[in-house]
Each structure stands twice: as structure tokens, then as C-alpha cells.
Design an enzyme around this catalytic site. Structure first.
Site: not given
Length: 188
Positions: A131-132
Site C-alpha cells: 500500500e502507498i
């Protein structure tokens, strides 16, 4: 809910996560060239193939699977799956780069008390979720006085001995409710 005991194991920080991979070469390429980790020395006493990488204050230990063909790879990108999350400076730049690299991702949003957090989810070569996000602005509000926080953002969490007397009241004062997640799928 049972109240937690303040740091019973005297932990200091997260050191590393270990990931089993079907191809050490592909995984090293991904963690170096997509996420920006760099290889570090690994003890020579290990009797199995692997690699250690470091970046952003955390280590990634890649372990070559004994039976690479048996490594289960998920095809669906599910934001509710196990993952590791990284904060970024520009969600637009990350999304542009993922498109250039032809990496499929899912876009999601979390809204909390008028604050909006953008998220991008994608897989590494063995379908471990990455996840960013731009969750810097999302306040960290402890549920107990033991886990008091001196900062109001995810990036500067300080879980030392500072105590906020009534954290539930603080949450109410900030108008915070349960997070809502919106999700969109983006395929190249």
C-alpha cells in the site's frame, strides 16, 4: 476491551518483515527498483537462499521458497488483505510511475472527520500486498491512556510515556467516526 500493558516486552521498533518468494531475482528487482530498498549484508551462516534489503527504517528479508511452484499467488488486489504500507510525498507521482511500470493497482480512499486519505494497493511478484498512502494528515488517537501519542499524524507517532488523560473525549472533540473506505480498480 481489555486494557493493554505498557510495552511488556520492552520493544523498541519494527526490525524487518520476511517474505517467501518464488524467484529471489524477481523479488529483489521489485523491492529495489519499484520500492527503492537497497541490499544489505546477510549472514553467511544461513543454509538457504535469501536476500536482505533495507529502506525507510525497515528491513525486508526475502526467503527463496523451497518449492517455488507451490507459492500461492493471488490475482485479485484486495485492500483488506495482509499488506505493508508506505507513506509517500505525492500520490500523483506514485500513480504515474505505477502506470509507466505497467503495475496493476487498486485505488481507495479513507475519510475520517473531514480528512481524506488516498491509497494505492498493488502486489509484489508473489502477490504480497503493498500500500502507498498519504496518511500523514490522518490523526493518530490512542484508545487508551497507555498508548498516548504526542503527534497528530501517522508519520510522527511517538508512543513513549506521554499520557493523554481522556482520549475518547479527544476523539469526540475532533468529530472522528469509524473510517469509510471507497475503492476503485485500475488496470493498465
Amino acid at each position: 476491551m481489555k486494557e493493554s500493558v505498557e510495552n511488556p516486552l520492552q520493544l523498541k521498533s519494527v526490525n524487518h518483515i520476511s517474505l517467501i518468494c518464488s524467484s529471489l531475482e524477481k523479488s529483489m528487482n521489485f523491492y529495489q527498483n519499484v520500492l527503492g530498498f537497497f541490499p544489505i549484508r546477510r549472514p553467511g551462516s544461513f543454509e538457504f537462499d535469501g536476500a536482505w534489503l533495507f529502506g525507510y527504517g525497515i528491513g525486508i528479508h526475502l526467503l527463496q521458497a523451497e518449492n517455488p511452484e507451490k507459492v500461492v499467488k493471488k490475482s485479485e488486489i484486495n485492500p483488506k488483505d495482509n499488506h505493508i504500507s508506505f507513506q509517500c510525498e505525492s500520490m500523483g507521482a506514485v500513480e504515474k510511475k505505477l502506470k509507466e511500470m505497467e503495475i496493476d493497482y487498486v485505488r481507495a480512499k479513507v475519510e475520517e472527520g473531514g480528512i481524506q486519505v488516498d491509497q494505492l494497493f498493488f502486489h509484489d511478484p508473489d502477490a504480497f500486498m503493498i500500500e502507498i498512502c498519504n496518511c500523514d494528515s490522518l490523526p493518530v488517537i490512542p484508545l487508551t491512556a497507555v498508548a498516548a501519542v504526542t503527534s497528530s499524524s501517522c508519520s510522527l507517532v511517538n508512543l513513549t510515556n506521554t499520557i493523554i488523560p481522556n482520549t475518547h473525549q479527544l476523539a469526540q472533540q475532533r468529530g472522528l467516526k469509524a473510517p469509510k473506505r471507497k475503492q476503485t480498480v485500475t488496470n493498465q
